[in-house]
Design a protein around this motif. Structure first.
Motif, short mmCIF file in Angstrom:
data_model
loop_
_atom_site.label_atom_id
_atom_site.label_comp_id
_atom_site.label_asym_id
_atom_site.label_seq_id
_atom_site.Cartn_x
_atom_site.Cartn_y
_atom_site.Cartn_z
N LEU A 21 0.70 -1.28 0.10
CA LEU A 21 0.05 0.10 0.13
C LEU A 21 0.69 1.16 -0.01
N ASN A 22 1.94 1.25 0.70
CA ASN A 22 2.77 2.24 0.83
C ASN A 22 4.03 1.81 1.46
N PRO A 23 5.10 2.53 1.92
CA PRO A 23 6.52 1.73 2.26
C PRO A 23 6.23 1.40 3.44
N ASN A 24 5.21 1.70 4.33
CA ASN A 24 4.97 1.40 5.76
C ASN A 24 3.78 0.15 5.84
N ASN A 25 3.17 -0.15 4.95
CA ASN A 25 2.00 -0.92 5.15
C ASN A 25 1.88 -1.91 3.69
N ARG A 26 1.51 -3.19 4.14
CA ARG A 26 1.76 -4.12 2.92
C ARG A 26 0.50 -5.17 3.41
N LEU A 27 -0.17 -5.68 2.44
CA LEU A 27 -1.28 -6.73 2.62
C LEU A 27 -1.23 -7.84 1.60
N LEU A 28 -1.23 -8.96 2.10
CA LEU A 28 -1.14 -10.37 1.43
C LEU A 28 -2.64 -10.92 1.57
N ILE A 29 -2.94 -11.35 0.43
CA ILE A 29 -4.24 -12.29 0.40
C ILE A 29 -4.15 -13.47 -0.49
N THR A 30 -4.44 -14.62 0.01
CA THR A 30 -4.14 -15.82 -0.66
C THR A 30 -5.25 -16.79 -0.69
N PRO A 31 -6.58 -16.45 -1.30
CA PRO A 31 -7.31 -17.67 -1.48
C PRO A 31 -7.34 -18.94 -2.30
N SER A 32 -8.02 -19.89 -1.75
CA SER A 32 -7.86 -21.18 -2.64
C SER A 32 -9.06 -21.81 -2.52
N LEU A 33 -9.61 -22.54 -3.57
CA LEU A 33 -10.77 -23.36 -3.82
C LEU A 33 -10.50 -24.59 -4.30
N THR A 34 -11.05 -25.91 -3.97
CA THR A 34 -11.10 -27.19 -4.35
C THR A 34 -12.47 -27.57 -4.49
N VAL A 35 -12.94 -28.25 -5.70
CA VAL A 35 -14.06 -28.95 -5.82
C VAL A 35 -13.85 -30.18 -6.45
N GLN A 36 -14.30 -31.08 -5.74
CA GLN A 36 -14.24 -32.49 -6.30
C GLN A 36 -15.39 -33.38 -6.27
N GLU A 37 -15.61 -34.24 -7.42
CA GLU A 37 -16.35 -35.34 -7.31
C GLU A 37 -15.55 -36.75 -7.63
N ASN A 38 -16.02 -37.59 -6.95
CA ASN A 38 -15.49 -38.89 -6.94
C ASN A 38 -16.42 -40.17 -6.95
N THR A 39 -16.07 -41.09 -7.58
CA THR A 39 -16.85 -42.35 -7.67
C THR A 39 -15.60 -43.41 -7.57
N THR A 40 -16.29 -44.69 -6.83
CA THR A 40 -15.21 -45.73 -6.76
C THR A 40 -16.05 -46.83 -6.68
N ASP A 41 -15.24 -48.11 -7.38
CA ASP A 41 -16.06 -49.38 -7.27
C ASP A 41 -15.02 -50.41 -7.00
N ASN A 42 -15.13 -51.14 -5.83
CA ASN A 42 -14.05 -51.98 -5.22
C ASN A 42 -14.72 -53.45 -5.14
N GLN A 43 -14.28 -54.52 -5.55
CA GLN A 43 -14.64 -56.02 -5.46
C GLN A 43 -13.31 -56.84 -4.75
N VAL A 44 -13.60 -57.23 -3.67
CA VAL A 44 -12.51 -57.64 -2.64
C VAL A 44 -12.62 -59.05 -2.25
N ALA A 45 -11.64 -60.04 -2.37
CA ALA A 45 -11.80 -61.06 -2.05
C ALA A 45 -10.74 -61.37 -0.99
N SER A 46 -10.99 -61.60 0.30
CA SER A 46 -9.75 -61.57 1.15
C SER A 46 -10.06 -62.95 2.12
N ALA A 47 -8.92 -63.35 2.70
CA ALA A 47 -8.81 -64.58 3.56
C ALA A 47 -7.89 -64.16 4.88
N THR A 48 -8.29 -64.94 6.10
CA THR A 48 -7.36 -65.24 7.06
C THR A 48 -7.11 -66.62 7.38
N SER A 49 -5.79 -66.83 7.91
CA SER A 49 -5.55 -68.22 7.82
C SER A 49 -4.46 -68.33 8.96
#
Length: 934
Positions: free
Chosen positions: A374-402
């Motif tokens: 703004l002048n030699p004695n005043n300073r302003l910093l603005i840092t916005p950020s935006l994230t928009v996300q859509e996600n689809t997943t499909d899992n087929q699992v075969a598992s076993a314990t022994s």
């Protein structure tokens, strides 16, 4: 020293009568285009006694020094520029304004005769390398260039410099693609680069106040050649191959003085996550390279992405930068894993899993930064950020314990999920300088808002061979909603103390609030409706983490020594409020002392020692606190713990750097580590010999388990690294030698028994990068690590394993515009689980022909994974088990690709413009015998 510091702090209020000092400040720029010259050396010599004060310009080209009153001689030097000298009387604070340095044409002529360019130099805290001293292929990217430089490596997709992860990349001191080093380095061709600088960039708060707060990020600053700062340059490629493989990519930069525009676009199904100006024709040549900054390329990946980066000066007072990126990505993966457990009563229990997954993600990311003086004695910093996300997943699992007695259970499950999320962050920082030099006040406000929603369907059938129920089926629908809001305000006041000291007062206030609502419904037979509420899997939950911090600090900076000590007292309250399935309320109050300290000692201009110590607290996440059971894997359930406390971490770093200008040897050694109290680990309750009934009435059948987070002391992660870089004259190459020793100690509980999983490791490697000519460009490297797995609970599961990666990258320009490229990558594994010791050789290769008179175009035939051996294996160590994972990877295909290189620099002489467009110039470092410009 301790008594001295204590006395300084206690008497801080009575120091006004100490000897007064004044500031001398200015900004160093290039005389031709007024661009900043970061890293220039500023020497202020007092004429009375020849005492010198030395500083370096910051990324913006600015510098500021504190000196006593007197008459001084100012000298500013920068490689490739004429020395600037001026007499300066200092009887009050002096603002010199903009100081322009002109190119040193005489020096250029002298270097042409000598023909040898020094690879770099150490300038205080900044290590600077001359791009001209590192020869790369004509179409190399900045990423290819920096990996030839001593102390810079890429480990598991993460770019590291001097043992630390690189957090951001600047171009001529300006931000480039925000905090995405990967895109930044891959978007610039090596030939436009004059210098590469490596330094610890101070936080915005510290840069505003002039007082180091200890929050620095390892940063690479790319200084471009002055004649390359105006024009358009980039690359476009299109290819099609066997098995319907395709790739179309473009990356174009438009530079015009302070204004910088970069556009990137990519569509492909060959596992490329981004496209760069240094992309090898054929695309598949880089098909296995992981994304820098971490991540994985396992699975078969299709990506469509667009990116735009912008930076400029709006008038004389406002600097702006921003970027937008859209990504549409699909991944399919067939993953196998095996887990060997550590509890003695498990009788050799093993969990195995085969997971076939597919996912689709659409992601919009926007970042903006406005820095307003703004002048030699005043300073302003603005840092916005935006994230928009859509996600689809499909899992087929075969598992076993022994175990040694045979199968305990088997399960088959299918899940489908959809989710949407929005995250908005905004940071405001205002700084005011008072009349007295060094006296300033800064105020910041950071806010964050998140909103997510998702639906999940689960169908599972599980057979228990030795439990109370032989067969168990699930058909479940779950919806989940989450919102979160956090804010933090910070007030910092700085007061000069004497000629070399600074006191700091700090107050911070903040709150993090999260609301989570999860409703799970069972299918009601005969109705086809999901209407039966499952209370064990449902939860309505809110959490709040409120903090206040009061602190003070002292900084001393004189000559070779810079010292900072800081202490904050924190009051924190963690509240967990559960409305469903039962009403419950938890409150935890914590008091913490958070000290920190930094010490830098400069033995000489090219040799220094850094010591850093910080402390921090971390609140548990919503997932770690929520009591709703996650049954997406019916054999391995997960439930949060509302009784968790905040963790407390001690972090330290020690680094020694030395650059010998006579031998051009670069040496770095560092020790990094963190110790965590109340570490959030896992407690696993596992039914080993009999079924277990949990507190909520749910029964764990034999072999089934429930994981819950708990606080445990004793976590430790320490590693030491060293790197030695040395030019080898008779080979016309640069030799690198590196080594590491590490130790990780992780506590965990299994059925109430404490196990300490210790993982010492030792590693080393060699690298050799060519410096012969633009026509022959190669990099050879090998790195091996020997790991020792030790468990305090069950020693028979202790084992040692070894991994080694050896690679060769070779480019050869021969004949009438012919180019041969090859990459070989050999992976050796020993000591993993049976079937996971995959040793393979990945061989990629291409042959290309330059086209047109300018040779700006290229037609290439390439093959990815010529031997069809590519695999992906990984070992993970936890206190409860040792796990090996194998994933799908891209294998052999052929591709024909057309590539066009754009080079149109309007800021150079006509003959240099023609040289750039025709691709006849030398690579990355400038003309033969010419030092970097700027």
């Amino acid at each position: 020293m301790k008594r001295f510091l204590l006395l300084m702090i206690l008497l801080a209020g009575a120091t006004g009568a100490w000897a007064q000092s004044f500031s001398l400040s200015g900004k160093v720029v290039d005389a031709s285009d007024k661009s900043a010259l970061p890293g220039a050396t500023v020497i202020l010599t007092r004429l009375l006694d020849s005492v010198q004060t030395v500083a370096s310009t910051e990324a913006s080209g600015a510098f500021k020094v504190q000196v006593p009153a007197g008459n001084y001689s100012l000298k500013i030097t920068f490689l490739g520029y004429q020395t600037f000298q001026k007499s300066v009387p200092v009887m009050a604070s002096v603002e010199l304004g903009t100081l322009a340095l002109a190119l040193n044409s005489q020096m250029l002529n002298e270097v042409k005769v000598v023909g040898k360019i020094p690879p770099g130099e150490q300038k205080g805290d900044t290590t600077q390398f001359n791009a001209a001293a590192f020869k790369t292929a004509p179409d190399a990217s900045a990423e290819d260039l920096v990996q030839k430089m001593p102390g810079i490596t890429v480990t598991n997709g993460t770019l590291q410099a001097q043992g630390q992860d690189v957090k951001q990349v600047l171009v001529d001191g300006k931000r480039f693609f925000s905090d995405d080093p990967s895109t930044a380095l891959r978007s610039l061709p090596a030939e436009v680069i004059a210098n590469i600088q490596i330094f610890d960039k101070k936080s915005d708060q510290a840069e505003f106040s002039g007082v180091d707060d200890g929050n620095a990020a390892k940063t690479i600053n790319i200084i471009t050649k002055p004649e390359k700062r105006t024009g358009q340059f980039g690359k476009a490629s299109a290819g099609y191959g066997s098995d319907n493989k395709y790739m179309v990519g473009v990356a174009v930069n438009s530079f015009s003085g302070d204004q910088r525009l970069t556009f990137t676009g990519l569509t492909n199904n060959i596992n490329l996550l981004d496209f760069s100006v240094g992309e090898t024709p054929g695309g598949g040549m880089r098909g296995r390279r992981p994304p820098m900054g971490g991540g994985t390329t396992s699975g078969l990946i299709s990506t469509n992405t667009l990116g735009l980066n912008y930076s400029d000066l709006w008038g004389k007072k406002m600097e702006v930068s921003g970027n937008y990126k859209f990504t549409d990505r699909g991944i399919t993966n067939n993953q196998f894993r095996v887990q060997n457990y550590t509890l003695p009563s498990d009788s050799g229990q093993v969990y195995s899993e085969n997971r076939l997954s597919s996912s689709a993600t659409k992601d919009h990311q926007f970042n903006f930064r406005l820095d307003y003086n703004l002048n030699p004695n005043n300073r302003l910093l603005i840092t916005p950020s935006l994230t928009v996300q859509e996600n689809t997943t499909d899992n087929q699992v075969a598992s076993a314990t022994s175990n040694v007695n045979g199968a305990l259970n088997t399960s088959e499950s299918a899940t489908q999920a959809q989710s949407k999320s929005l995250t908005f962050n905004n940071n405001l920082l205002f700084s005011h300088k008072f009349g007295k030099v060094g006296r300033n006040l800064s105020v910041s406000l950071n806010t964050s808002y998140t909103n997510s929603s998702g639906d999940n369907g689960l169908a599972a059938n599980t057979i228990y061979y030795r439990g109370t129920e032989g067969n168990q089926t699930q058909n479940l629908f779950t919806n989940q909603r989450r919102t979160g809001f956090s804010w933090a305000g910070d007030l910092t006041y700085n007061e000069p103390v004497g000629k070399s000291g600074q006191m700091q007062l700090i107050y911070n206030l903040g709150n993090q609030r999260n609301d989570a609502d999860k409703q799970a419904y069972d299918l009601v037979e005969g109705t086809g409706a999901y209407s039966q509420l499952n209370t064990a899997l449902s939860n309505t939950f809110q959490s709040s983490y409120f903090t206040q911090r009061f602190g003070t600090g002292y900084q001393y900076n004189e000559g070779k020594l810079r010292l900072r000590v800081n202490a904050r007292y924190q009051l924190a309250t963690l509240e967990n409020d559960q409305d469903y399935p039962t009403e419950d309320f938890y409150t935890r109050r914590f008091t913490s002392l958070l000290p920190s300290a930094d010490l830098t000692y400069k033995f000489s201009q090219s040799k220094n020692l850094d010591l850093n110590y910080t402390t921090s607290t971390n609140a548990p996440s919503v997932d770690q606190l929520s009591q709703a059971i996650d049954n997406s894997n019916p054999l391995q359930l997960y439930q949060g713990n509302p009784g968790l406390q905040q963790s407390y971490a001690h972090n330290f770093r020690i680094g020694f750097r030395n650059f010998n200008p006579e031998t051009n040897r670069v040496f770095f050694v560092g020790v990094f580590g963190n110790l965590v109290q109340n570490y959030v680990s896992n407690s696993i309750t596992r039914a080993t010999t009999e079924p277990i009934t949990l507190a909520n009435g749910q029964v764990l059948e034999k072999g089934q388990q429930l994981t819950t987070p708990v606080n445990l002391d004793g976590y430790m992660n320490v590693r030491s690294v060293f790197h030695l870089g040395q030019p080898v004259g008779f080979l016309k190459s640069n030799l690198g030698v590196n080594g590491s020793v590490g130790y990780t100690r992780t506590p965990g509980l299994t059925n109430g028994q404490l196990n300490i999983a210790s993982a010492p490791n030792v590693g080393g490697g060699l690298s050799l990068s060519s410096n012969i000519s633009p026509k022959i460009d190669f990099n050879i490297s090998t790195n091996g690590t020997y790991n020792f797995v030790q468990n305090s609970l069950q020693g028979q599961l202790n084992n040692n394993y070894f991994t080694q990666n050896t690679s060769l990258k070779y480019n050869w320009i021969f004949g009438p515009g012919l180019v041969y490229r090859t990459e070989l990558n050999h992976q050796y594994n020993s000591g993993l689980s049976e079937g996971y010791n995959a040793n393979y050789l990945l061989w990629n290769m291409s042959i290309s022909k330059k086209l047109f008179k300018s040779q700006a175009a290229e037609l290439s035939l390439s093959v990815n994974d010529l031997l069809n051996q590519n695999v992906s294996v990984q070992r993970n160590i936890t206190p409860q088990y040792v796990e090996d994972v194998q994933s799908s990877v891209l294998q052999r295909f052929f591709m024909l690709t057309f590539t066009y290189n754009l080079r149109n620099f309007t800021g150079t002489a006509p003959q240099e413009q023609k040289r750039d467009r025709d691709f006849q110039g030398p690579p990355s470092g400038g003309s033969p015998g010419r030092p970097p410009q700027g």
